[in-house]
Design an enzyme around this catalytic site. Sequence first.
Site, PDB file in Angstrom:
ATOM      1  N   SER A 167       0.816  -1.225   0.000  1.00  0.00           N
ATOM      2  CA  SER A 167       0.000   0.000   0.000  1.00  0.00           C
ATOM      3  C   SER A 167       0.850   1.277   0.000  1.00  0.00           C
ATOM      4  O   SER A 167       1.903   1.352   0.640  1.00  0.00           O
ATOM      5  CB  SER A 167      -0.893   0.007   1.234  1.00  0.00           C
ATOM      6  OG  SER A 167      -1.550   1.243   1.328  1.00  0.00           O
ATOM      7  N   THR A 181      -8.697  -2.254   3.408  1.00  0.00           N
ATOM      8  CA  THR A 181      -8.500  -2.699   2.032  1.00  0.00           C
ATOM      9  C   THR A 181      -8.875  -4.172   1.903  1.00  0.00           C
ATOM     10  O   THR A 181      -9.370  -4.798   2.850  1.00  0.00           O
ATOM     11  CB  THR A 181      -7.066  -2.380   1.546  1.00  0.00           C
ATOM     12  OG1 THR A 181      -6.997  -2.641   0.146  1.00  0.00           O
ATOM     13  CG2 THR A 181      -6.010  -3.201   2.264  1.00  0.00           C
ATOM     14  N   LYS A 212     -13.263  -5.074   3.033  1.00  0.00           N
ATOM     15  CA  LYS A 212     -14.141  -3.895   2.851  1.00  0.00           C
ATOM     16  C   LYS A 212     -15.624  -4.197   3.099  1.00  0.00           C
ATOM     17  O   LYS A 212     -16.372  -3.304   3.495  1.00  0.00           O
ATOM     18  CB  LYS A 212     -13.975  -3.326   1.438  1.00  0.00           C
ATOM     19  CG  LYS A 212     -12.642  -2.645   1.200  1.00  0.00           C
ATOM     20  CD  LYS A 212     -12.632  -2.038  -0.192  1.00  0.00           C
ATOM     21  CE  LYS A 212     -11.285  -1.493  -0.564  1.00  0.00           C
ATOM     22  NZ  LYS A 212     -11.311  -0.846  -1.884  1.00  0.00           N
ATOM     23  N   ASN A 250     -14.164   1.681   3.123  1.00  0.00           N
ATOM     24  CA  ASN A 250     -12.700   1.721   2.990  1.00  0.00           C
ATOM     25  C   ASN A 250     -12.052   2.687   3.986  1.00  0.00           C
ATOM     26  O   ASN A 250     -10.834   2.784   4.045  1.00  0.00           O
ATOM     27  CB  ASN A 250     -12.271   2.069   1.556  1.00  0.00           C
ATOM     28  CG  ASN A 250     -12.491   3.520   1.220  1.00  0.00           C
ATOM     29  OD1 ASN A 250     -13.258   4.210   1.881  1.00  0.00           O
ATOM     30  ND2 ASN A 250     -11.833   3.996   0.188  1.00  0.00           N
ATOM     31  N   ASP A 257     -13.927   6.170  -1.912  1.00  0.00           N
ATOM     32  CA  ASP A 257     -13.528   6.019  -3.320  1.00  0.00           C
ATOM     33  C   ASP A 257     -14.436   6.833  -4.243  1.00  0.00           C
ATOM     34  O   ASP A 257     -13.972   7.376  -5.256  1.00  0.00           O
ATOM     35  CB  ASP A 257     -13.579   4.545  -3.743  1.00  0.00           C
ATOM     36  CG  ASP A 257     -12.329   3.789  -3.322  1.00  0.00           C
ATOM     37  OD1 ASP A 257     -11.306   4.434  -3.025  1.00  0.00           O
ATOM     38  OD2 ASP A 257     -12.382   2.541  -3.287  1.00  0.00           O
ATOM     39  N   ALA A 305     -14.583  -1.165  -7.213  1.00  0.00           N
ATOM     40  CA  ALA A 305     -14.248   0.193  -7.655  1.00  0.00           C
ATOM     41  C   ALA A 305     -15.324   0.722  -8.609  1.00  0.00           C
ATOM     42  O   ALA A 305     -15.684   1.906  -8.563  1.00  0.00           O
ATOM     43  CB  ALA A 305     -12.883   0.197  -8.327  1.00  0.00           C
ATOM     44  N   TYR A 354      -3.249   2.818 -10.985  1.00  0.00           N
ATOM     45  CA  TYR A 354      -2.191   3.830 -10.863  1.00  0.00           C
ATOM     46  C   TYR A 354      -0.800   3.218 -10.819  1.00  0.00           C
ATOM     47  O   TYR A 354       0.192   3.932 -10.747  1.00  0.00           O
ATOM     48  CB  TYR A 354      -2.424   4.724  -9.637  1.00  0.00           C
ATOM     49  CG  TYR A 354      -2.641   3.962  -8.360  1.00  0.00           C
ATOM     50  CD1 TYR A 354      -1.572   3.415  -7.673  1.00  0.00           C
ATOM     51  CD2 TYR A 354      -3.924   3.747  -7.865  1.00  0.00           C
ATOM     52  CE1 TYR A 354      -1.771   2.692  -6.521  1.00  0.00           C
ATOM     53  CE2 TYR A 354      -4.134   3.024  -6.707  1.00  0.00           C
ATOM     54  CZ  TYR A 354      -3.050   2.502  -6.046  1.00  0.00           C
ATOM     55  OH  TYR A 354      -3.241   1.766  -4.900  1.00  0.00           O
ATOM     56  N   GLY A 413      -4.913   7.241 -12.263  1.00  0.00           N
ATOM     57  CA  GLY A 413      -5.589   6.862 -11.015  1.00  0.00           C
ATOM     58  C   GLY A 413      -5.028   7.512  -9.759  1.00  0.00           C
ATOM     59  O   GLY A 413      -5.572   7.305  -8.667  1.00  0.00           O
TER      60      GLY A 413
HETATM   61  P1  NAP Z   1     -12.493  -6.225  -8.102  1.00  0.00           P
HETATM   62  O1  NAP Z   1     -13.663  -5.957  -7.237  1.00  0.00           O
HETATM   63  O2  NAP Z   1     -11.717  -7.489  -7.932  1.00  0.00           O
HETATM   64  O3  NAP Z   1     -12.990  -6.141  -9.634  1.00  0.00           O
HETATM   65  C1  NAP Z   1     -12.124  -6.447 -10.687  1.00  0.00           C
HETATM   66  C2  NAP Z   1     -12.765  -6.097 -12.015  1.00  0.00           C
HETATM   67  O4  NAP Z   1     -11.790  -6.318 -13.049  1.00  0.00           O
HETATM   68  C3  NAP Z   1     -13.998  -6.940 -12.371  1.00  0.00           C
HETATM   69  O5  NAP Z   1     -14.897  -6.179 -13.127  1.00  0.00           O
HETATM   70  C4  NAP Z   1     -13.366  -8.042 -13.236  1.00  0.00           C
HETATM   71  O6  NAP Z   1     -14.259  -8.631 -14.147  1.00  0.00           O
HETATM   72  C5  NAP Z   1     -12.354  -7.236 -14.003  1.00  0.00           C
HETATM   73  N1  NAP Z   1     -11.294  -8.055 -14.577  1.00  0.00           N
HETATM   74  C6  NAP Z   1     -10.281  -8.666 -13.908  1.00  0.00           C
HETATM   75  N2  NAP Z   1      -9.493  -9.324 -14.775  1.00  0.00           N
HETATM   76  C7  NAP Z   1     -10.016  -9.136 -16.007  1.00  0.00           C
HETATM   77  C8  NAP Z   1      -9.644  -9.560 -17.315  1.00  0.00           C
HETATM   78  N3  NAP Z   1      -8.557 -10.316 -17.525  1.00  0.00           N
HETATM   79  N4  NAP Z   1     -10.402  -9.138 -18.367  1.00  0.00           N
HETATM   80  C9  NAP Z   1     -11.490  -8.365 -18.170  1.00  0.00           C
HETATM   81  N5  NAP Z   1     -11.903  -7.936 -16.955  1.00  0.00           N
HETATM   82  C10 NAP Z   1     -11.164  -8.324 -15.883  1.00  0.00           C
HETATM   83  O7  NAP Z   1     -11.406  -5.056  -7.986  1.00  0.00           O
HETATM   84  P2  NAP Z   1     -11.678  -3.514  -7.594  1.00  0.00           P
HETATM   85  O8  NAP Z   1     -11.554  -3.365  -6.135  1.00  0.00           O
HETATM   86  O9  NAP Z   1     -12.923  -3.084  -8.284  1.00  0.00           O
HETATM   87  O10 NAP Z   1     -10.383  -2.796  -8.229  1.00  0.00           O
HETATM   88  C11 NAP Z   1     -10.235  -2.694  -9.639  1.00  0.00           C
HETATM   89  C12 NAP Z   1      -9.042  -1.812  -9.979  1.00  0.00           C
HETATM   90  O11 NAP Z   1      -9.277  -0.484  -9.521  1.00  0.00           O
HETATM   91  C13 NAP Z   1      -7.728  -2.261  -9.323  1.00  0.00           C
HETATM   92  O12 NAP Z   1      -6.696  -2.153 -10.276  1.00  0.00           O
HETATM   93  C14 NAP Z   1      -7.518  -1.260  -8.209  1.00  0.00           C
HETATM   94  O13 NAP Z   1      -6.150  -1.039  -7.917  1.00  0.00           O
HETATM   95  C15 NAP Z   1      -8.124  -0.010  -8.836  1.00  0.00           C
HETATM   96  N6  NAP Z   1      -8.562   0.957  -7.815  1.00  0.00           N
HETATM   97  C16 NAP Z   1      -7.954   2.177  -7.817  1.00  0.00           C
HETATM   98  C17 NAP Z   1      -8.328   3.123  -6.882  1.00  0.00           C
HETATM   99  C18 NAP Z   1      -7.662   4.468  -6.897  1.00  0.00           C
HETATM  100  O14 NAP Z   1      -7.700   5.134  -5.867  1.00  0.00           O
HETATM  101  N7  NAP Z   1      -7.111   4.900  -8.018  1.00  0.00           N
HETATM  102  C19 NAP Z   1      -9.320   2.824  -5.933  1.00  0.00           C
HETATM  103  C20 NAP Z   1      -9.937   1.559  -5.967  1.00  0.00           C
HETATM  104  C21 NAP Z   1      -9.532   0.636  -6.911  1.00  0.00           C
HETATM  105  P3  NAP Z   1     -15.097  -9.976 -13.737  1.00  0.00           P
HETATM  106  O15 NAP Z   1     -16.262  -9.491 -12.908  1.00  0.00           O
HETATM  107  O16 NAP Z   1     -15.482 -10.552 -15.041  1.00  0.00           O
HETATM  108  O17 NAP Z   1     -14.138 -10.850 -12.947  1.00  0.00           O
END
Ligand code: NAP
Length: 294
Positions: A26, A73, A77, A98, A113, A141, A237, A258
Amino acid sequence: MAELTQHAITGTTSLVGLIGWPVRHSLSPTMHNTAFAALGLDFAYVPLPVQPEHVEQALRGLVALNFKGCNVTVPHKQAVMRYMDELSDAARLTGAVNTIHIKDGKFYGYNTDAYGFLQSLLEVNCDPKGMRVAVLGAGGAARAVVYALARHGVGSMVVLNRTAQRAAFLVDDLADAFPDSDLSFEPLTSKALTALNSHIGLVINTTSVGMYPDVDSSPWPDDVPIAPHVTFCDLVYNPLETVFLRQAAAAGVSTIDGVGMLVHQGAFGFEQWTGHEAPIEVMRQACMAKLRGN
Ligand code: NAP
C-alpha cells in the site's frame, strides 16, 4: 521529500492505520505520514495486516488502543460493515467501507472512493455532468464510480464487464437508489464498445486489467477505434502510464490517471481523523515519488 517523511513518534502521538491482508504494497502509509509531517501533526499511520478470521478482534483492538480510525483494504471492505455504528450513504449503497473514523468508541464507516473519484475528474476540469459514460468493469471500484457519477448527474452510463451478470447486478442495485439515472449494462466486448463508441464522452477503466504485474494488457480492444473528443480515465495507478492510457494518448484524446483518485480518497479520511485540511499536493507528490521508485 525525505525530510518530510521523518517525524518522531512520541507519548502523545495519535495512531491511524490500514487493515487488510496483505497490506505491504500500500501507498497509504507513505502518503499519510508525509502529509502529517508536512502539517506538523502528531499522528502516525501504521500497516495493520489482519487475517480474515480476525477482523472483529482487530476492530475492537483499534478502539481499545485508542486509534482515531483506519483505512480498510481487500479483503475486508465488506466484512467490516456489520461492525459499523453508522454508515455513509456511499458505503451503504456501494456495499463497502474503505475508511473508518472512531469517535467516542463508535465506528463511522465511509466509502471514500466515490468522493475521491469525482474529485479526480473535477480537479482536471472534467465535469461529467450530463455526459454519456462507459464504465469498464463491475467490481468494487466500479460500484464507487457508478455511485459517484449517478449522484453527480451524468447523462447516462453503460457498465461493461467480462462477466455480464456482475454488471447486471451492479446496475440493478444502484438503479433503485437513482431511479432517474439512465443506467444499463453490456458484456465487455469489441462489438458492444463499437456500438457505443461514437456517443461516449468518458470511458473509465475500473477493471484490474493493466495493473502491475499485468502491465502489457488493456481492457480496450485494439480493434475498436478511439473516438475523437472522448476522455479515457484509468483507476489503475501502478503503473502510472497504463497501456489503456497509452492507447488514448496515441489517439490524441485526453487522459486521467488513477493517482488523483487515490489521493482524494485518502484526503477524506485524513480530514476526518485530524480535523485539518489535507495537503493534497504533498500527498500526490509522495505517491508519485513512490510509484516512480524514488
Ligand atoms: P475487483 O472488485 O476485484 O474487480 C475487478 C474487475 O476487473 C472486475 O470487473 C473483473 O471482471 C475485471 N477483470 C479482472 N481481470 C479481467 C480480465 N482479464 N479481463 C477483463 N476484466 C477483468 O477489484 P476492484 O476493487 O474493483 O479494483 C479494480 C481496480 O481499480 C484495481 O486495479 C484497483 O487497484 C483499482 N482501484 C484504484 C483506486 C484508486 O484510488 N485509483 C481505488 C480503488 C480501486 P469480472 O467481474 O469478469 O471478474
